[in-house]
Design an enzyme around this catalytic site. Sequence first.
Site, PDB file in Angstrom:
ATOM      1  N   LYS A 178     -25.184  -5.861  32.820  1.00 42.42           N
ATOM      2  CA  LYS A 178     -25.732  -5.849  31.449  1.00 42.42           C
ATOM      3  C   LYS A 178     -26.270  -7.229  31.059  1.00 42.42           C
ATOM      4  CE  LYS A 178     -21.746  -4.479  29.687  1.00 42.42           C
ATOM      5  NZ  LYS A 178     -20.881  -4.292  30.872  1.00 42.42           N
ATOM      6  N   ARG A 218     -18.826  -0.336  22.067  1.00 36.04           N
ATOM      7  CA  ARG A 218     -17.932   0.030  23.164  1.00 36.04           C
ATOM      8  C   ARG A 218     -16.972   1.142  22.765  1.00 36.04           C
ATOM      9  NH1 ARG A 218     -18.382  -5.130  26.161  1.00 36.04           N
ATOM     10  NH2 ARG A 218     -17.276  -4.991  28.133  1.00 36.04           N
ATOM     11  N   ARG A 249     -17.959 -13.248  40.863  1.00 40.43           N
ATOM     12  CA  ARG A 249     -18.245 -14.106  39.709  1.00 40.43           C
ATOM     13  C   ARG A 249     -17.012 -14.942  39.336  1.00 40.43           C
ATOM     14  NH1 ARG A 249     -20.344 -11.494  34.154  1.00 40.43           N
ATOM     15  NH2 ARG A 249     -18.267 -10.588  34.170  1.00 40.43           N
ATOM     16  N   ARG A 256     -13.980 -17.385  34.524  1.00 39.16           N
ATOM     17  CA  ARG A 256     -13.613 -16.359  33.533  1.00 39.16           C
ATOM     18  C   ARG A 256     -12.284 -15.729  33.921  1.00 39.16           C
ATOM     19  NH1 ARG A 256     -18.249 -12.224  31.446  1.00 39.16           N
ATOM     20  NH2 ARG A 256     -16.435 -10.877  31.235  1.00 39.16           N
ATOM     21  N   ARG A 275     -10.065  -2.995  33.072  1.00 39.35           N
ATOM     22  CA  ARG A 275     -11.311  -2.988  32.279  1.00 39.35           C
ATOM     23  C   ARG A 275     -12.134  -1.733  32.595  1.00 39.35           C
ATOM     24  NH1 ARG A 275     -13.399  -8.644  34.147  1.00 39.35           N
ATOM     25  NH2 ARG A 275     -15.327  -8.177  33.041  1.00 39.35           N
TER      26      ARG A 275
HETATM   27  P1  B4P Z   1     -22.547  -8.091  34.042  1.00 40.81           P
HETATM   28  O1  B4P Z   1     -22.364  -6.628  34.027  1.00 40.81           O
HETATM   29  O2  B4P Z   1     -23.838  -8.610  33.520  1.00 40.81           O
HETATM   30  O3  B4P Z   1     -21.285  -8.627  33.304  1.00 40.81           O
HETATM   31  P2  B4P Z   1     -21.023  -8.726  31.772  1.00 40.81           P
HETATM   32  O4  B4P Z   1     -22.269  -8.507  30.959  1.00 40.81           O
HETATM   33  O5  B4P Z   1     -20.328 -10.035  31.602  1.00 40.81           O
HETATM   34  O6  B4P Z   1     -20.105  -7.488  31.411  1.00 40.81           O
HETATM   35  P3  B4P Z   1     -18.556  -7.384  31.182  1.00 40.81           P
HETATM   36  O7  B4P Z   1     -18.347  -5.968  30.690  1.00 40.81           O
HETATM   37  O8  B4P Z   1     -17.849  -7.823  32.383  1.00 40.81           O
HETATM   38  O9  B4P Z   1     -18.158  -8.447  30.081  1.00 40.81           O
HETATM   39  P4  B4P Z   1     -18.371  -8.589  28.526  1.00 40.81           P
HETATM   40  O10 B4P Z   1     -18.731 -10.000  28.326  1.00 40.81           O
HETATM   41  O11 B4P Z   1     -19.290  -7.564  27.918  1.00 40.81           O
HETATM   42  O12 B4P Z   1     -22.523  -8.756  35.525  1.00 40.81           O
HETATM   43  C1  B4P Z   1     -21.419  -8.984  36.303  1.00 40.81           C
HETATM   44  C2  B4P Z   1     -21.728  -9.775  37.576  1.00 40.81           C
HETATM   45  O13 B4P Z   1     -22.514  -8.993  38.474  1.00 40.81           O
HETATM   46  C3  B4P Z   1     -22.497 -11.083  37.395  1.00 40.81           C
HETATM   47  O14 B4P Z   1     -21.828 -12.092  38.140  1.00 40.81           O
HETATM   48  C4  B4P Z   1     -23.867 -10.838  38.019  1.00 40.81           C
HETATM   49  O15 B4P Z   1     -24.391 -11.993  38.665  1.00 40.81           O
HETATM   50  C5  B4P Z   1     -23.560  -9.773  39.050  1.00 40.81           C
HETATM   51  N1  B4P Z   1     -24.711  -8.872  39.234  1.00 40.81           N
HETATM   52  C6  B4P Z   1     -25.438  -8.312  38.241  1.00 40.81           C
HETATM   53  N2  B4P Z   1     -26.404  -7.516  38.766  1.00 40.81           N
HETATM   54  C7  B4P Z   1     -26.258  -7.566  40.128  1.00 40.81           C
HETATM   55  C8  B4P Z   1     -26.926  -6.949  41.233  1.00 40.81           C
HETATM   56  N3  B4P Z   1     -27.960  -6.109  41.047  1.00 40.81           N
HETATM   57  N4  B4P Z   1     -26.478  -7.216  42.475  1.00 40.81           N
HETATM   58  C9  B4P Z   1     -25.440  -8.051  42.672  1.00 40.81           C
HETATM   59  N5  B4P Z   1     -24.761  -8.686  41.680  1.00 40.81           N
HETATM   60  C10 B4P Z   1     -25.164  -8.449  40.413  1.00 40.81           C
HETATM   61  O16 B4P Z   1     -16.905  -8.295  27.906  1.00 40.81           O
HETATM   62  C11 B4P Z   1     -15.775  -9.086  28.222  1.00 40.81           C
HETATM   63  C12 B4P Z   1     -14.579  -8.672  27.384  1.00 40.81           C
HETATM   64  O17 B4P Z   1     -14.853  -8.953  25.983  1.00 40.81           O
HETATM   65  C13 B4P Z   1     -14.223  -7.173  27.381  1.00 40.81           C
HETATM   66  O18 B4P Z   1     -13.373  -6.842  28.472  1.00 40.81           O
HETATM   67  C14 B4P Z   1     -13.493  -7.043  26.008  1.00 40.81           C
HETATM   68  O19 B4P Z   1     -12.182  -7.522  26.077  1.00 40.81           O
HETATM   69  C15 B4P Z   1     -14.280  -7.978  25.116  1.00 40.81           C
HETATM   70  N6  B4P Z   1     -15.361  -7.285  24.404  1.00 40.81           N
HETATM   71  C16 B4P Z   1     -16.688  -7.518  24.575  1.00 40.81           C
HETATM   72  N7  B4P Z   1     -17.419  -6.692  23.764  1.00 40.81           N
HETATM   73  C17 B4P Z   1     -16.510  -5.927  23.085  1.00 40.81           C
HETATM   74  C18 B4P Z   1     -16.637  -4.870  22.134  1.00 40.81           C
HETATM   75  N8  B4P Z   1     -17.852  -4.437  21.732  1.00 40.81           N
HETATM   76  N9  B4P Z   1     -15.527  -4.278  21.651  1.00 40.81           N
HETATM   77  C19 B4P Z   1     -14.310  -4.708  22.042  1.00 40.81           C
HETATM   78  N10 B4P Z   1     -14.105  -5.689  22.953  1.00 40.81           N
HETATM   79  C20 B4P Z   1     -15.205  -6.304  23.477  1.00 40.81           C
END
Ligand code: B4P
Length: 190
Positions: free
Chosen positions: A14, A89, A128, A134, A146
């Site tokens: 994302k 979410r 990552r 993180r 998660r």
């Molecule tokens: P991403 O999927 O981009 O990770 P993210 O956006 O950080 O999502 P995530 O769900 O983990 O965390 P968030 O901050 O929203 O990519 C992951 C990795 O994959 C990266 O290293 C990237 O380089 C790699 N990658 C991507 N595409 C690739 C490809 N094609 N090939 C290979 N590698 C690739 O949330 C974190 C925490 O915050 C949640 O667990 C929760 O506790 C809280 N939170 C956030 N939003 C919330 C909400 N709305 N409500 C309640 N809690 C919330």
Amino acid sequence: MLNLVLFGPPGAGKGTQAEFLIKSFGLIHLSTGDLLRSEIAGETALGNEAKNFMDKGELVPDEVVIGMIKSKLDANKDAKGFIFDGFPRTVDQAKALDVLLNENGTPISGMLCLQVEKQELIDRLLSRGKVSGRSDDQNQSIIENRITVYTEKTLPLIEYYKPQGKHFDINGMGTIEEIAGRLQEVVEKL
Ligand code: B4P
């Protein structure tokens, strides 16, 4: 106005894909994960509360994230549109977002759902975790929690957007550029 929900499990790409969409369509990126991590880094009361949930792979309470999004929408009233990354979410978050957007007469245009196999999600997040520091990416059992929380609380959102004709599945496996191309194709038709 173009308002996109970028949706998918942890590690679906994302945050990664949001960067391409911002450049292509000139939208404002609102990532609740990034906003929460910046509160944690600033050691605010909100950040300290959020950290307890995030470190376990649990969701932060709805009222906390809804309040953060509301203040960002209020601060960007002239935006061409938004990419909501990691928000909503829960169904309650989606309903609250609709209320906030309807106040401005600018509904959600589409929900883009990145689909990635579970083992690939785990591999991406562990890799990552080795470089990002993180805490929620360091440990396989937290990552699996998660993904479980996503399945139980977040996946039902598809049934919220589908009857509105706003849900689009995107294959999230492959190179970052391939996936960006698939997303671009869908967004251009919205
Ligand atoms: P991403 O999927 O981009 O990770 P993210 O956006 O950080 O999502 P995530 O769900 O983990 O965390 P968030 O901050 O929203 O990519 C992951 C990795 O994959 C990266 O290293 C990237 O380089 C790699 N990658 C991507 N595409 C690739 C490809 N094609 N090939 C290979 N590698 C690739 O949330 C974190 C925490 O915050 C949640 O667990 C929760 O506790 C809280 N939170 C956030 N939003 C919330 C909400 N709305 N409500 C309640 N809690 C919330």
